[in-house]
Every structure is written in structure tokens, then in C-alpha cells.
Motif scaffolding. Structure first.
Motif, PDB file in Angstrom:
ATOM      1  N   PHE A 127     -79.854  73.682 -39.257  1.00  0.00           N
ATOM      2  CA  PHE A 127     -78.539  73.562 -38.640  1.00  0.00           C
ATOM      3  C   PHE A 127     -77.478  74.262 -39.495  1.00  0.00           C
ATOM      4  N   THR A 128     -77.527  74.026 -40.803  1.00  0.00           N
ATOM      5  CA  THR A 128     -76.540  74.639 -41.702  1.00  0.00           C
ATOM      6  C   THR A 128     -76.662  76.157 -41.705  1.00  0.00           C
ATOM      7  N   SER A 129     -77.899  76.668 -41.796  1.00  0.00           N
ATOM      8  CA  SER A 129     -78.111  78.118 -41.802  1.00  0.00           C
ATOM      9  C   SER A 129     -77.645  78.740 -40.498  1.00  0.00           C
ATOM     10  N   CYS A 130     -77.848  78.030 -39.401  1.00  0.00           N
ATOM     11  CA  CYS A 130     -77.406  78.527 -38.100  1.00  0.00           C
ATOM     12  C   CYS A 130     -75.887  78.649 -38.059  1.00  0.00           C
ATOM     13  N   MET A 131     -75.196  77.634 -38.577  1.00  0.00           N
ATOM     14  CA  MET A 131     -73.735  77.680 -38.592  1.00  0.00           C
ATOM     15  C   MET A 131     -73.220  78.781 -39.520  1.00  0.00           C
ATOM     16  N   VAL A 132     -73.911  78.976 -40.641  1.00  0.00           N
ATOM     17  CA  VAL A 132     -73.523  80.031 -41.573  1.00  0.00           C
ATOM     18  C   VAL A 132     -73.704  81.402 -40.921  1.00  0.00           C
ATOM     19  N   GLN A 133     -74.829  81.587 -40.214  1.00  0.00           N
ATOM     20  CA  GLN A 133     -75.047  82.859 -39.531  1.00  0.00           C
ATOM     21  C   GLN A 133     -73.993  83.080 -38.451  1.00  0.00           C
ATOM     22  N   LEU A 134     -73.701  82.047 -37.687  1.00  0.00           N
ATOM     23  CA  LEU A 134     -72.672  82.147 -36.649  1.00  0.00           C
ATOM     24  C   LEU A 134     -71.336  82.538 -37.249  1.00  0.00           C
ATOM     25  N   TYR A 135     -70.959  81.871 -38.345  1.00  0.00           N
ATOM     26  CA  TYR A 135     -69.660  82.165 -38.961  1.00  0.00           C
ATOM     27  C   TYR A 135     -69.616  83.576 -39.550  1.00  0.00           C
ATOM     28  N   TYR A 139     -82.099  82.997 -27.632  1.00  0.00           N
ATOM     29  CA  TYR A 139     -81.315  84.138 -28.089  1.00  0.00           C
ATOM     30  C   TYR A 139     -82.003  84.684 -29.326  1.00  0.00           C
ATOM     31  N   PHE A 140     -81.479  85.776 -29.902  1.00  0.00           N
ATOM     32  CA  PHE A 140     -82.115  86.322 -31.097  1.00  0.00           C
ATOM     33  C   PHE A 140     -81.304  86.064 -32.358  1.00  0.00           C
ATOM     34  N   TYR A 141     -80.233  85.298 -32.239  1.00  0.00           N
ATOM     35  CA  TYR A 141     -79.484  84.809 -33.396  1.00  0.00           C
ATOM     36  C   TYR A 141     -78.620  83.642 -32.933  1.00  0.00           C
ATOM     37  N   CYS A 142     -78.002  82.958 -33.878  1.00  0.00           N
ATOM     38  CA  CYS A 142     -77.154  81.815 -33.543  1.00  0.00           C
ATOM     39  C   CYS A 142     -75.792  82.309 -33.069  1.00  0.00           C
ATOM     40  N   ASP A 143     -75.593  82.276 -31.769  1.00  0.00           N
ATOM     41  CA  ASP A 143     -74.323  82.697 -31.206  1.00  0.00           C
ATOM     42  C   ASP A 143     -73.707  81.531 -30.450  1.00  0.00           C
ATOM     43  N   ALA A 144     -72.421  81.638 -30.161  1.00  0.00           N
ATOM     44  CA  ALA A 144     -71.697  80.522 -29.551  1.00  0.00           C
ATOM     45  C   ALA A 144     -72.245  80.158 -28.179  1.00  0.00           C
ATOM     46  N   GLN A 145     -72.507  81.163 -27.349  1.00  0.00           N
ATOM     47  CA  GLN A 145     -72.918  80.903 -25.977  1.00  0.00           C
ATOM     48  C   GLN A 145     -74.193  80.063 -25.882  1.00  0.00           C
ATOM     49  N   PRO A 146     -75.306  80.456 -26.495  1.00  0.00           N
ATOM     50  CA  PRO A 146     -76.521  79.632 -26.392  1.00  0.00           C
ATOM     51  C   PRO A 146     -76.396  78.281 -27.087  1.00  0.00           C
ATOM     52  N   LEU A 147     -75.609  78.203 -28.161  1.00  0.00           N
ATOM     53  CA  LEU A 147     -75.431  76.927 -28.842  1.00  0.00           C
ATOM     54  C   LEU A 147     -74.676  75.931 -27.967  1.00  0.00           C
ATOM     55  N   LEU A 148     -73.659  76.397 -27.268  1.00  0.00           N
ATOM     56  CA  LEU A 148     -72.900  75.512 -26.398  1.00  0.00           C
ATOM     57  C   LEU A 148     -73.769  74.948 -25.280  1.00  0.00           C
ATOM     58  N   LYS A 149     -74.745  75.729 -24.833  1.00  0.00           N
ATOM     59  CA  LYS A 149     -75.646  75.267 -23.776  1.00  0.00           C
ATOM     60  C   LYS A 149     -76.546  74.130 -24.249  1.00  0.00           C
ATOM     61  N   LEU A 150     -76.744  74.015 -25.554  1.00  0.00           N
ATOM     62  CA  LEU A 150     -77.625  72.977 -26.093  1.00  0.00           C
ATOM     63  C   LEU A 150     -76.907  71.667 -26.386  1.00  0.00           C
ATOM     64  N   SER A 151     -75.597  71.676 -26.369  1.00  0.00           N
ATOM     65  CA  SER A 151     -74.866  70.455 -26.690  1.00  0.00           C
ATOM     66  C   SER A 151     -75.056  69.413 -25.592  1.00  0.00           C
ATOM     67  N   CYS A 152     -75.116  68.143 -25.996  1.00  0.00           N
ATOM     68  CA  CYS A 152     -75.336  67.065 -25.029  1.00  0.00           C
ATOM     69  C   CYS A 152     -74.028  66.394 -24.618  1.00  0.00           C
ATOM     70  N   MET A 153     -72.946  67.165 -24.597  1.00  0.00           N
ATOM     71  CA  MET A 153     -71.680  66.660 -24.079  1.00  0.00           C
ATOM     72  C   MET A 153     -70.964  67.791 -23.352  1.00  0.00           C
ATOM     73  N   ASP A 154     -69.938  67.451 -22.615  1.00  0.00           N
ATOM     74  CA  ASP A 154     -69.158  68.451 -21.899  1.00  0.00           C
ATOM     75  C   ASP A 154     -68.430  69.337 -22.906  1.00  0.00           C
ATOM     76  N   THR A 155     -68.666  70.664 -22.823  1.00  0.00           N
ATOM     77  CA  THR A 155     -68.094  71.605 -23.803  1.00  0.00           C
ATOM     78  C   THR A 155     -66.951  72.425 -23.223  1.00  0.00           C
ATOM     79  N   PHE A 156     -66.365  71.954 -22.117  1.00  0.00           N
ATOM     80  CA  PHE A 156     -65.321  72.750 -21.450  1.00  0.00           C
ATOM     81  C   PHE A 156     -64.151  73.040 -22.382  1.00  0.00           C
ATOM     82  N   VAL A 157     -63.667  72.016 -23.073  1.00  0.00           N
ATOM     83  CA  VAL A 157     -62.513  72.194 -23.953  1.00  0.00           C
ATOM     84  C   VAL A 157     -62.857  73.164 -25.090  1.00  0.00           C
ATOM     85  N   THR A 158     -64.054  73.001 -25.665  1.00  0.00           N
ATOM     86  CA  THR A 158     -64.477  73.895 -26.746  1.00  0.00           C
ATOM     87  C   THR A 158     -64.615  75.326 -26.250  1.00  0.00           C
TER      88      THR A 158
END
Length: 335
Positions: free
Chosen positions: A94-102, A176-195
Motif C-alpha cells: 500500500f505504501t509503495s503504491c502511494m509513493v509511486q502514485l505521488y 492497470y500497469f501502475y498505481c494511478d488514481a483512476q483504478p485505485l478509486l474503483k477499488l475503494s469501498c465507499m462513494d468516491t464522488f467528492v474525491t
């Protein structure tokens, strides 16, 4: 929805290109070749600008920064992708994914700013030649380049924080082939509209403002070039700007399509193709379009490999051969 929910998913699985699994070996060779070409070409540009004092100008200083940025840009993405082609272990913490995204987002934002600065440099050189030396001094150039890097690394802080605080409590496979915002948002278990809305607004502000400033600079540049009386001179000038503008359009066009629109606007397969354009292929084109077609870079390369310049020519003579008048030489040759 804070730290306790984030620990439900401690790692993600980057699927890459599951529909092309049987071509993994071929894809590994293709992308490894692209990566090596990208890194080698940009390192060569970096070295040429460093060792040749004739290239110690604002334009090539900014180009050096772009080459360094492209090396970092692709290194954040491609090595991890290559390991996925050869191994079944495609996990990323999880941490490495966030670091790659950032890191990837920061470098992408820095490139937006740097392309805008490069367009501004060309605007000053062609449209404001009498003020170019004072407005684009070494100190000014260094501040603009540093500002691009710093602004780039500040821009994605809020989006990454918002994504990192989302609860991930179900599937952990990133299609996806890297940690990007779009595929990560699809995995969240809550409504991500505001984000999603927040990220879209921030991305739109950055991308569109940088793009508009770049376009405005080129409008003034083209307007100045059109006043050149010689058809040959105009053609050569347009050719030089056209190569740079092509890469700008590819880069901005793909990221505008991806990040300005709401995240649900495109399928992941389409997004993968768009991402490949600006994460893999655009950095590969940088050594060719920005530099290897540039006369000064070619001359520096000849010197580096020990070849003598067979046809030395003064800049003013070169401009006269293009058919430009002396008044036009003052505008064009300053750059």
C-alpha cells in the motif's frame, strides 16, 4: 475512515495487461528496448549540454531539465512493469503504491510547468529579442526551472492524501500497469464522488492553465514567424516549432483526456492506451524531436565523437542563407 480502514488492504496486485498475458516475453523485450532508448537518449542529451559550452544557454538548460525529468518519469513506471512481465508476483505494498502514485503525479505536473517555461523562453527569444538577455538571465532561468520542480512536487500532495485516506476493504487487484488514481478509486469501498470531483478540479486547473499559457506563447511565436518575408525561412522556422508542438499536443492531449474528465468517463483499456502514450512513448521521442534534430546538438555530438565540423558557419550567415533580412536576424538569431 482513517488509518484503521486502510490496514484492511495492505497490498495491491498490479495486473498490467491481462489480455496480453501470452505475449509477456515479447512485451518485456519491447518495453525494455523503449526504456533503454529513452534513458540512453536523454542521458546523452544531458551530457552533451553539460560538456559543450556552446550549449550553455537558457534553452538547452531547460532541455537538460526536461531530459532529467523524462528519465525519472519513465523509471518510476517501466521497471515495475517489466518485472510484472517476467514474474507472477505482481504485488505492491500500500505504501509503495502511494509513493509511486505521488512521484509519478509530481513528475507529470513538473513536466507541465517545464513545458510552459520552455514555451515562454521561445516566446522571449523570438518575440522579445531585445529583452531576452535580461529577462532570461542565468538566475531567472534557474528560478524558473527550480519553480517547475518545486511546484510539480507540491501539486499532487492533496490528491494523493485524499486517495490514501480512502477505505480499501475489498478487491485489491489494480487493472492497470501502475498505481494511478483512476483504478485505485474503483477499488475503494465507499462513494468516491467528492474525491473524484476534487481531483478533477485540481488536475483541470493545473493542466488547462499550463496548456493555455503554452498555446498563447505559440500564437505569438507563429505570428512573429509569419512576418518573415522569406518562404524558406518561414518553412524552416515552422518546422522547428512544429516538432516541439507535436510532442506538446501528444502530452497535453492525452493527460487532458484522462484527468480533466471525471474518472468514470473512460474504460480502463482506453486509459491504458492513453497512459502509454505519455508515460512511455512521449519520453522516448524527447531525444529525437527536441534534440537530435537540433543543429547545435548534432554539432556537439560530432565534437564528442571526434568528428570535425566540415562546414563551419556563423549564425548570421546561416540566417542570411535562409533568406531572412538583417532586421529579422535580430529577432530569430538571438535564440
Amino acid at each position: 475512515m482513517g488509518r484503521e480502514n486502510q490496514t484492511l488492504v495492505t497490498e495491491f496486485v498490479i495486473l498490467g495487461f491481462p489480455s496480453l498475458e501470452k505475449f509477456s516475453s515479447l512485451l518485456f523485450v519491447v518495453f525494455l528496448t523503449i526504456y533503454l532508448f529513452t534513458v540512453t537518449g536523454n542521458i546523452l542529451i544531458f551530457l552533451l549540454v553539460r560538456v559543450d559550452h556552446h550549449l550553455h544557454t537558457p534553452m538547452f538548460f531547460l532541455l537538460n531539465n526536461l531530459s532529467l525529468l523524462e528519465i525519472c518519469y519513465t523509471t518510476v513506471i517501466i521497471p515495475k512493469m517489466l518485472s510484472g512481465f517476467l514474474s507472477q508476483a505482481k504485488n505492491i505494498s500500500f505504501t509503495s503504491c502511494m509513493v509511486q502514485l505521488y512521484t509519478f503525479s509530481a513528475l507529470g505536473a513538473a513536466e507541465c510547468y517545464l513545458l510552459t517555461v520552455m514555451a515562454y523562453d521561445r516566446y522571449l527569444a523570438i518575440c522579445k529579442p531585445l529583452h531576452y538577455v535580461t529577462m532570461m538571465s542565468n538566475v531567472s532561468c534557474l528560478k524558473l526551472a527550480a519553480g517547475s520542480w518545486v511546484s510539480g512536487f507540491l501539486s499532487p500532495l492533496l490528491p494523493v492524501i485524499l486517495i490514501s485516506r480512502l477505505p480499501f476493504c475489498g478487491p485489491n487487484e489494480i487493472n492497470y500497469f501502475y498505481c494511478d488514481a483512476q483504478p485505485l478509486l474503483k477499488l475503494s469501498c465507499m462513494d468516491t464522488f467528492v474525491t473524484e470531483a476534487s481531483i478533477s478540479i485540481l488536475a483541470s486547473t493545473l493542466i488547462l492553465s499550463s496548456f493555455v499559457l503554452t498555446v498563447v506563447s505559440y500564437i505569438y511565436i507563429i505570428s512573429t514567424i509569419l512576418r518573415i518575408s522569406s518562404a524558406t525561412g518561414r518553412q524552416k522556422a515552422f518546422s522547428t516549432c512544429g516538432s516541439h508542438l507535436t510532442v506538446v499536443i501528444i502530452f497535453y492531449g492525452t493527460i487532458v483526456c484522462m484527468y480533466v474528465q471525471p474518472t468514470a468517463g473512460y474504460s480502463l483499456d482506453v486509459s491504458k492506451v492513453l497512459s502509454l502514450l505519455y508515460t512511455v512513448f512521449t519520453p522516448m521521442l524527447n531525444p529525437i524531436i527536441y534534440s537530435l534534430r537540433n543543429k547545435d546538438i548534432r554539432e556537439a555530438l560530432r565534437k564528442l565523437i571526434g568528428r570535425r565540423n566540415v562546414f563551419p558557419m556563423k549564425i548570421s550567415d546561416h540566417c542570411m542563407n535562409l533568406g531572412w533580412k538583417r532586421a529579422e536576424i535580430k529577432i530569430i538569431c538571438v535564440h
